[in-house]
Scaffold this active site. Structure first.
Site, PDB file in Angstrom:
ATOM      1  N   GLY A 105       0.828  -1.205   0.000  1.00  0.00           N
ATOM      2  CA  GLY A 105       0.000   0.000   0.000  1.00  0.00           C
ATOM      3  C   GLY A 105       0.858   1.248   0.000  1.00  0.00           C
ATOM      4  O   GLY A 105       1.948   1.252  -0.581  1.00  0.00           O
ATOM      5  N   GLU A 106       0.350   2.311   0.615  1.00  0.00           N
ATOM      6  CA  GLU A 106       1.022   3.628   0.717  1.00  0.00           C
ATOM      7  C   GLU A 106       1.041   4.379  -0.621  1.00  0.00           C
ATOM      8  O   GLU A 106       1.406   5.540  -0.669  1.00  0.00           O
ATOM      9  CB  GLU A 106       2.479   3.517   1.201  1.00  0.00           C
ATOM     10  CG  GLU A 106       2.660   2.892   2.554  1.00  0.00           C
ATOM     11  CD  GLU A 106       4.134   2.824   2.975  1.00  0.00           C
ATOM     12  OE1 GLU A 106       5.015   3.308   2.246  1.00  0.00           O
ATOM     13  OE2 GLU A 106       4.385   2.277   4.064  1.00  0.00           O
ATOM     14  N   GLY A 107       0.733   3.669  -1.733  1.00  0.00           N
ATOM     15  CA  GLY A 107       0.899   4.238  -3.069  1.00  0.00           C
ATOM     16  C   GLY A 107       2.160   3.726  -3.752  1.00  0.00           C
ATOM     17  O   GLY A 107       2.536   4.226  -4.820  1.00  0.00           O
TER      18      GLY A 107
END
Lengths: 359, 359
Positions: free
Chosen positions: A324-326
């Protein structure tokens, strides 16, 4: 839904067919066999349609990483304690997280947004405070948030997207491509609940280990979601209802980012499972968002495939990511940028004096 | 084989296990769930083992793109005329080809090498003349080249790799990661012949449309290769024999690049089908090369999968590319760089004061 959201959705138009045809025609004149750059060609044409520019240039990528906490985490559905959410937000602001490294790698800025972290965070120029509440309610015992909170989360996401896109906000010009990212301990649980609801699949088919729960944790997570769906009865055709019953503030915010970016003809590269849940919410509320989305990668999380199939999105790559997080979105943005440079910078057969295919 | 090649191969050692263990240990302390960056983590660990550095940094990527012509092209196996080979070399030197665009995108230099183009090319600072001959012989009527020419091609490739890696050659320091690329009208035909020979598969299973021949062209290509293998009887356990009977000068040169880079502990990112054929030759001559190779992508060309399976290499991505030139390798280098930055630049749990997984 509130009139701000409704008006934003009204502004979303279909992709620009003229720009796409011109981009396709140019791709076919570049010094390579037609179609030999495969998905990079298709990607450049999609971005031409999104932007309305037959030779789009992507110079200001921004990854919007939204953080929030989840009441459902109290049910023991995550391998990490909720205190990690604010700790990781600080890590983002200090530049030490994976998304910071990958954003630097691709030349992107990371805009960090507190959509509902369960503690107060210090002021920081790269942190925007859109806190809807100190975490959602535990949706195994009631709705995660009120409908009004769900709309506020979406509206905040739209506003963040518009702010990032506006040329006046940033000295270097506004964002011309946006990646989405998330941070929120427990947030694979609402994401599984959302995909089960909207794609009408059994919970067990779309629920995985998140950051790494063991077998007992996974069984507990599945049972918790099943009970919560029984209790809350989210309406699969009403994205705001699904978000309010079993969603999260960062998920609502990211859905808003997608809607806002689409309304301004800015492509959105979606990350993994949590961004996918936000995309499902966005596309349920506004199906016109779908053509503006680019799926970066296929996450390890098993429900991700169901999401992408439902939205008819094909991920660009599969590197077994599940952070995640981008992070996946950042790598996806780099491919979008490469695709647009191919379209814009390559010589044509005529430019280069190269013979074309013999018929 | 000649003593220069033999001595280079003797210098290739197994990967550095100590560096790999240290890299694995550091990955597990970084602020993310263990393993959550999937193949990026594995890639960083491989590169640690290749370089012998537990925190490798890749700052000087070079794509070596080798060009040559093929006598077999006279059999009508390509959709393009052979004159395109020198035209595209000029396009590389003028910066207008896909590999130039993607190399600029990732911050790499393109080193263009004439291994055997069938015409004279003008002098240019980025073009190295290693011309073995003005194209290979038509291997449907005899060997593509002599054994001595095959060895000269491999040696030239080793020398190019050593030159690029040497810190004294370039003001900015030597190459610390090398991508391989090719240009040569007709070169999917020798590549199919090589993969059929070395992996013992039927020609029809490993022969595709290259830059785009039609059904009749594909049937002709398959028959031509089948006849050529009957005639030439390449010995599948002798890589130099296979190269000389049914190979190409750029394929030999690229095999040499892989051997040379491995001898200097520099990772090699291989591109698609033609680079894969070169890798098969390199690994047949020197199996110790295999751990130094990183397969960028899975090409559309059907024989590519058989090559990668034979070498036990898993490609990083699949974007339906079939161009060559090193385009896939360039994108692969960017992922290698991202993977090493993750390993080197991310904060640890201790650095960032982030709580670890609860047990």
């Amino acid at each position: 839904m509130n009139s701000f959201i409704a008006k934003t959705i009204e502004q979303i138009t279909p992709l620009d067919e003229t720009a796409m045809l011109a981009a396709r025609a140019r791709q076919d004149q570049l010094t390579k066999p037609q179609g030999s750059l495969g998905r990079l060609e298709a990607l450049s044409i999609q971005i031409a349609g999104v932007t309305g520019n037959a030779r789009p240039q992507l110079k200001q990528p921004v990854v919007i990483t939204m953080a929030a906490d989840h009441g459902i985490a109290r049910q023991g559905v995550s391998a990490y304690p909720s205190e990690v959410t604010p700790q990781m937000v600080l890590n983002f602001l200090h530049g030490g997280a994976a998304i910071n490294v990958l954003a630097r790698h691709i030349g992107a800025r990371v805009a960090v947004v507190d959509m509902g972290v369960a503690s107060d965070l210090p002021a920081h120029p790269e942190l925007t405070n859109c806190k809807i509440a100190y975490g959602t309610q535990d949706f195994s015992v009631g709705a995660a948030m009120t409908r009004e909170q769900a709309e506020r989360a979406i509206q905040a996401g739209i506003e963040i997207a518009l702010r990032e896109i506006s040329p006046s906000t940033r000295a270097q010009g506004g964002a011309d491509i946006i990646g989405t990212g998330d941070m929120g301990i427990g947030n694979t649980t609402p994401s599984s609940a959302i995909v089960a609801t909207i794609t009408h699949r059994p919970v067990a088919q779309v629920t995985g280990r998140g950051t790494g729960v063991d077998d007992a944790g996974l069984a507990r997570k599945i049972q918790t979601i099943e009970r919560a769906l029984q209790l809350n009865q989210p309406n699969p055709s009403d994205g705001i209802d699904v978000l309010s019953k079993v969603g999260g503030f960062e998920i609502g915010g990211l859905a808003g980012v997608m809607i806002g970016a689409s309304s301004k003809r800015v492509p959105v590269v979606i990350d993994g499972f949590i961004s996918g849940a936000a995309a499902l919410i966005a596309c349920t509320i506004a199906p016109s968002v779908q053509p503006y989305l680019i799926a970066a990668h296929r996450s390890v999380e098993i429900g991700h495939r169901a999401m992408l199939d439902h939205m008819r999105l094909t991920p660009l790559f599969d590197l077994d990511l599940r952070l995640g997080e981008g992070t996946g979105a950042a790598l996806g943005i780099s491919l979008c940028s490469a695709a647009c440079k191919i379209l814009d910078e390559m010589a044509t057969f005529e430019d280069a004096g190269v013979s074309e295919k013999s018929e």
